[in-house]
Design an enzyme around this catalytic site. Structure first.
Site, PDB file in Angstrom:
ATOM      1  CG  ASP A 179     -31.212  48.720  40.995  1.00 37.01           C
ATOM      2  OD1 ASP A 179     -32.448  48.099  41.595  1.00 37.01           O
ATOM      3  OD2 ASP A 179     -30.177  48.632  41.330  1.00 37.01           O
ATOM      4  CG  HIS A 262     -34.748  45.667  45.116  1.00 36.44           C
ATOM      5  ND1 HIS A 262     -35.554  46.978  44.554  1.00 36.44           N
ATOM      6  CD2 HIS A 262     -33.716  45.722  44.910  1.00 36.44           C
ATOM      7  CE1 HIS A 262     -34.479  47.421  44.170  1.00 36.44           C
ATOM      8  NE2 HIS A 262     -33.314  46.819  44.093  1.00 36.44           N
ATOM      9  CG  HIS A 265     -32.796  41.243  42.731  1.00 40.09           C
ATOM     10  ND1 HIS A 265     -32.067  40.749  43.754  1.00 40.09           N
ATOM     11  CD2 HIS A 265     -31.953  41.025  41.565  1.00 40.09           C
ATOM     12  CE1 HIS A 265     -30.852  40.711  43.666  1.00 40.09           C
ATOM     13  NE2 HIS A 265     -31.031  40.788  42.167  1.00 40.09           N
ATOM     14  CG  HIS A 279     -29.237  44.373  41.444  1.00 35.51           C
ATOM     15  ND1 HIS A 279     -29.718  43.601  42.661  1.00 35.51           N
ATOM     16  CD2 HIS A 279     -29.784  45.617  41.526  1.00 35.51           C
ATOM     17  CE1 HIS A 279     -30.350  44.603  43.426  1.00 35.51           C
ATOM     18  NE2 HIS A 279     -30.400  45.753  42.634  1.00 35.51           N
TER      19      HIS A 279
HETATM   20 ZN    ZN Z   1     -31.364  47.478  43.559  1.00 31.78          ZN
END
Ligand code: ZN
Length: 371
Positions: A179, A262, A265, A279
């Site tokens: 992340d 993101h 994601h 995540h």
């Molecule tokens: Zn994140």
């Protein structure tokens, strides 16, 4: 006078950030200093409740504060948030403390926001950039990404006990590194395109500098931090990587802004196969897709792949649970990635579903070739 629609530079952060081995013991004292008095509802993951309930009883009793602990159910979903709100109302809570992983903290924050209460985040792992931010990621009860919920304020206090991080499974720290690794690359794109950050402003130089430092700390200390967690000990390298994963990545993504990584994601969550991935693991693969679609130099992409593979972050579809990806699932991921309002639209060119599908397959090919 400038037009009222012109965008301002905006930077946000929690009011106070504390980090260190055994920091939990300072929680009640620090809350007192910040004026966070009154009944305290702690929303805790089952693991944190087991480990810390006796400490909480001890420190809040010494501080003269009433405390109630509620066990978090596992998903930051509408029903879990509603149940938390009901419990906080019944208890007459004046402060909400979240103690656990990202989803637990996000739920605590949603409960606090609904009731207009201050919130304290105590992450038990350094697995994502969420704890310092002013938003929650809300999922359906089945674990599919539903929406982002934005709050007017960041948490009053974020307190990270690195002893807990050192004793958690190393996979969480590595996921947080995924992340955090994306932070600078996404902030770079947002700065280039003068897009908005998560605070609906344009990024400050400060946010960009923090995002860059986040990247540099991971490259310098990532492996050593993993070794420390392997030995279940807190080391200076671990402290630096926890700060990168939690504080720098949190400030960096929120005030620096998000881009394609993101959004990929969010797209990946549409595929049930990815649900066992964390995540930051999905963000790491999303970063690879971003760099490929942006057409970044091979040298930069190779460096990112090498780092990811050295620490155990995903670089292929198989790594994120999609070994047998069919066309329909790929299309669903790509559609979700370019949905309206997604940060994929912060890229300097039009990002279409077919561009994303091709980028996903190209990134996977690069990742597989690098093994
Ligand atoms: Zn994140």
């Amino acid at each position: 006078m400038t037009s009222p629609t012109s965008t301002l530079n905006i930077f946000g952060s929690p009011s106070r950030y504390m980090q260190g081995a055994g920091a939990t013991r300072s929680l009640a004292r620090e809350m007192g200093r910040l004026g966070l008095d009154g009944p305290v509802l702690i929303l805790a993951s089952p693991r944190m409740r087991d480990l810390l309930e006796a400490v909480w009883t001890d420190i809040f009793e010494a501080a003269g504060q009433v405390v109630m602990v509620r066990t978090f159910g596992g998903e930051c979903s509408g029903s879990e948030i509603e149940a938390g709100i009901a419990a906080a109302r019944a208890f007459g809570a004046a402060v909400i403390v979240g103690s656990g992983g990202g989803k637990c903290l996000d739920t605590g924050r949603a409960v606090a926001s609904e009731l207009g209460l201050p919130v304290v985040n105590c992450p038990s792992i350094a697995s994502s950039d969420a704890p310092c931010s002013a938003l929650s990621v809300v999922y359906t009860d089945a674990g599919i990404f539903d929406h982002l919920q934005y709050y007017p304020k960041n948490p009053e206090l974020v307190l990270v006990d690195t002893e807990l991080v050192a004793k958690a499974p190393v996979r969480f720290l590595v996921s947080g590194m995924g992340d955090a690794l994306a932070t600078w690359f996404e902030a770079r794109t947002v700065a280039q395109t003068r897009s908005t950050n998560e605070l609906k402003g344009t990024p400050t130089l400060t946010a960009g500098a923090i995002a860059r430092l986040c990247h540099d700390v991971l490259i310098a200390d990532g492996l050593a931090a993993i070794q420390a967690v392997g030995a279940k000990v807190v080391s200076p390298a671990l402290e630096r990587v926890v700060e990168a994963n939690t504080l720098m990545s949190g400030l960096g993504f929120e005030s620096g802004g998000l881009a394609l990584a993101h959004s990929v994601h969010n797209g990946l969550t549409a595929a049930p196969g990815t649900h066992s991935s964390l995540h930051g693991e999905k963000v790491a693969f999303g970063l690879l897709v971003q760099l490929v679609v942006e057409g970044q130099p091979t040298e930069e992409i190779d460096r990112v792949i090498a780092f990811c593979q050295s620490v155990g972050l995903p670089t292929t579809l198989e790594d994120v649970g999609l070994a047998d990806l069919d066309d329909a699932t790929l299309a669903a991921i790509a559609e979700r990635t370019v949905a309206e309002g997604e940060s994929s639209h912060h890229e300097p060119f039009e990002v279409t579903a077919s561009l994303v599908s091709d980028g996903i397959l190209a990134a996977d090919a690069l990742g597989r070739a690098a093994f």
